[in-house]
Scaffold this active site. Structure first.
Site, PDB file in Angstrom:
ATOM      1  N   LEU A 211       0.863  -1.177   0.000  1.00 22.62           N
ATOM      2  CA  LEU A 211       0.000   0.000   0.000  1.00 22.62           C
ATOM      3  C   LEU A 211       0.900   1.227   0.000  1.00 22.62           C
ATOM      4  O   LEU A 211       2.004   1.204   0.561  1.00 22.62           O
ATOM      5  CB  LEU A 211      -0.898   0.042   1.247  1.00 22.62           C
ATOM      6  CG  LEU A 211      -1.938  -1.057   1.419  1.00 22.62           C
ATOM      7  CD1 LEU A 211      -2.695  -0.851   2.727  1.00 22.62           C
ATOM      8  CD2 LEU A 211      -2.912  -1.097   0.249  1.00 22.62           C
ATOM      9  N   ASP A 212       0.428   2.314  -0.600  1.00 20.02           N
ATOM     10  CA  ASP A 212       1.167   3.568  -0.534  1.00 20.02           C
ATOM     11  C   ASP A 212       1.327   4.000   0.920  1.00 20.02           C
ATOM     12  O   ASP A 212       0.460   3.727   1.766  1.00 20.02           O
ATOM     13  CB  ASP A 212       0.433   4.665  -1.305  1.00 20.02           C
ATOM     14  CG  ASP A 212       0.331   4.366  -2.801  1.00 20.02           C
ATOM     15  OD1 ASP A 212       1.154   3.573  -3.302  1.00 20.02           O
ATOM     16  OD2 ASP A 212      -0.573   4.923  -3.445  1.00 20.02           O
ATOM     17  N   ARG A 213       2.394   4.709   1.191  1.00 18.69           N
ATOM     18  CA  ARG A 213       2.695   5.112   2.566  1.00 18.69           C
ATOM     19  C   ARG A 213       1.541   5.864   3.253  1.00 18.69           C
ATOM     20  O   ARG A 213       1.227   5.578   4.412  1.00 18.69           O
ATOM     21  CB  ARG A 213       3.979   5.960   2.590  1.00 18.69           C
ATOM     22  CG  ARG A 213       4.386   6.385   3.988  1.00 18.69           C
ATOM     23  CD  ARG A 213       5.802   6.902   4.030  1.00 18.69           C
ATOM     24  NE  ARG A 213       6.167   7.239   5.402  1.00 18.69           N
ATOM     25  CZ  ARG A 213       7.407   7.300   5.861  1.00 18.69           C
ATOM     26  NH1 ARG A 213       8.417   7.046   5.057  1.00 18.69           N
ATOM     27  NH2 ARG A 213       7.655   7.617   7.113  1.00 18.69           N
TER      28      ARG A 213
ATOM     29  N   ARG B  95      -6.410   6.538  -6.642  1.00 20.49           N
ATOM     30  CA  ARG B  95      -6.218   7.964  -6.408  1.00 20.49           C
ATOM     31  C   ARG B  95      -6.468   8.758  -7.693  1.00 20.49           C
ATOM     32  O   ARG B  95      -7.132   9.800  -7.685  1.00 20.49           O
ATOM     33  CB  ARG B  95      -4.812   8.205  -5.858  1.00 20.49           C
ATOM     34  CG  ARG B  95      -4.572   7.505  -4.540  1.00 20.49           C
ATOM     35  CD  ARG B  95      -3.106   7.424  -4.142  1.00 20.49           C
ATOM     36  NE  ARG B  95      -2.557   8.742  -3.811  1.00 20.49           N
ATOM     37  CZ  ARG B  95      -1.321   8.931  -3.355  1.00 20.49           C
ATOM     38  NH1 ARG B  95      -0.508   7.880  -3.199  1.00 20.49           N
ATOM     39  NH2 ARG B  95      -0.888  10.139  -3.062  1.00 20.49           N
TER      40      ARG B  95
END
Length: 219
Positions: free
Chosen positions: A59-61, A162
């Site tokens: 997952l993105d930070r 996103r």
């Protein structure tokens, strides 16, 4: 930081990633979810020496939610194949930075060709046929008619959810990179990997886990 374990067995470990924590070590040298998970296994099972832990997805930070690790090499190979072959089912929740635009359907599919710019760690929508571009397809459904959205990525492209919401005119709350007008206090974005259903690597059953929402006041 305490690790929130959602599922553990001989081959699989699923945890709830808090926003702001990288899944794997990076140049920031901050603690990572991977390091925390290895330390938890070593402590919980009193494992001597180094502990095996396989990374099968990320997952993105700034994103929170379910992350699945493999505890064995066999688990890593089979779980990795599940993500590549799209037999792993992922669902997300998001809060957008503004209300749903009038005229936008409550539910639908967003389809784009995306090209990643590694130097900026961003992706952009490009015409079909652009060298290096990959097709991204995401399903969305506004659940309250305004700014809460359920999302399901049909493909597995970087940042695709996103970009999908930004393209609808509803960027994710706090996501400055893709059009939000202000950051959140903890620098997270309001995107949460809510549920993961993945075939168990050695049993004729599935691992089905749901991650509680973050307690940062956004949700």
């Amino acid at each position: 930081m305490k690790l929130e374990v959602l599922h553990v067995c001989n081959h699989v470990l699923c945890v709830n990633k808090p926003p702001g924590l990288p899944v794997v070590p990076d140049s920031s040298e901050d603690d990572s979810l991977f390091d925390l998970a290895k330390a938890w296994i070593k402590r919980e099972y009193q494992k001597p020496g180094d502990v095996f832990l396989g990374v099968v997805h990320r997952l993105d930070r700034p994103v929170s939610g379910v992350v699945c690790f493999a505890r064995t090499s066999k688990g890593a190979a089979r779980l990795g194949a599940s993500f590549r072959e799209k037999t792993a089912q992922k669902s997300y929740m998001a809060i957008t930075s503004g209300p749903k635009p009038s005229g936008l359907a409550d539910a639908g599919v967003v389809e784009h060709w995306l090209l990643k710019d590694p130097s900026r760690n961003m992706v952009k929508v490009v015409p079909e046929g652009t060298p290096g571009a990959k097709l991204a397809r995401s399903e969305y459904r506004f659940t309250d008619g305004r700014n809460r959205v359920e999302l399901s990525p049909v493909t597995g492209r970087s940042h695709q959810l996103r970009v999908a919401l930004a393209s609808l005119g509803t960027p994710i709350l706090g996501d400055l990179k893709y059009g939000a007008d202000r950051p959140l206090p903890d620098k997270s974005i309001a995107l949460h990997a809510r549920r993961l259903v993945v075939p168990h690597p050695t049993r004729d059953e599935v691992v089905d886990v749901t991650a509680p929402l973050p307690s940062n006041g956004v949700w």
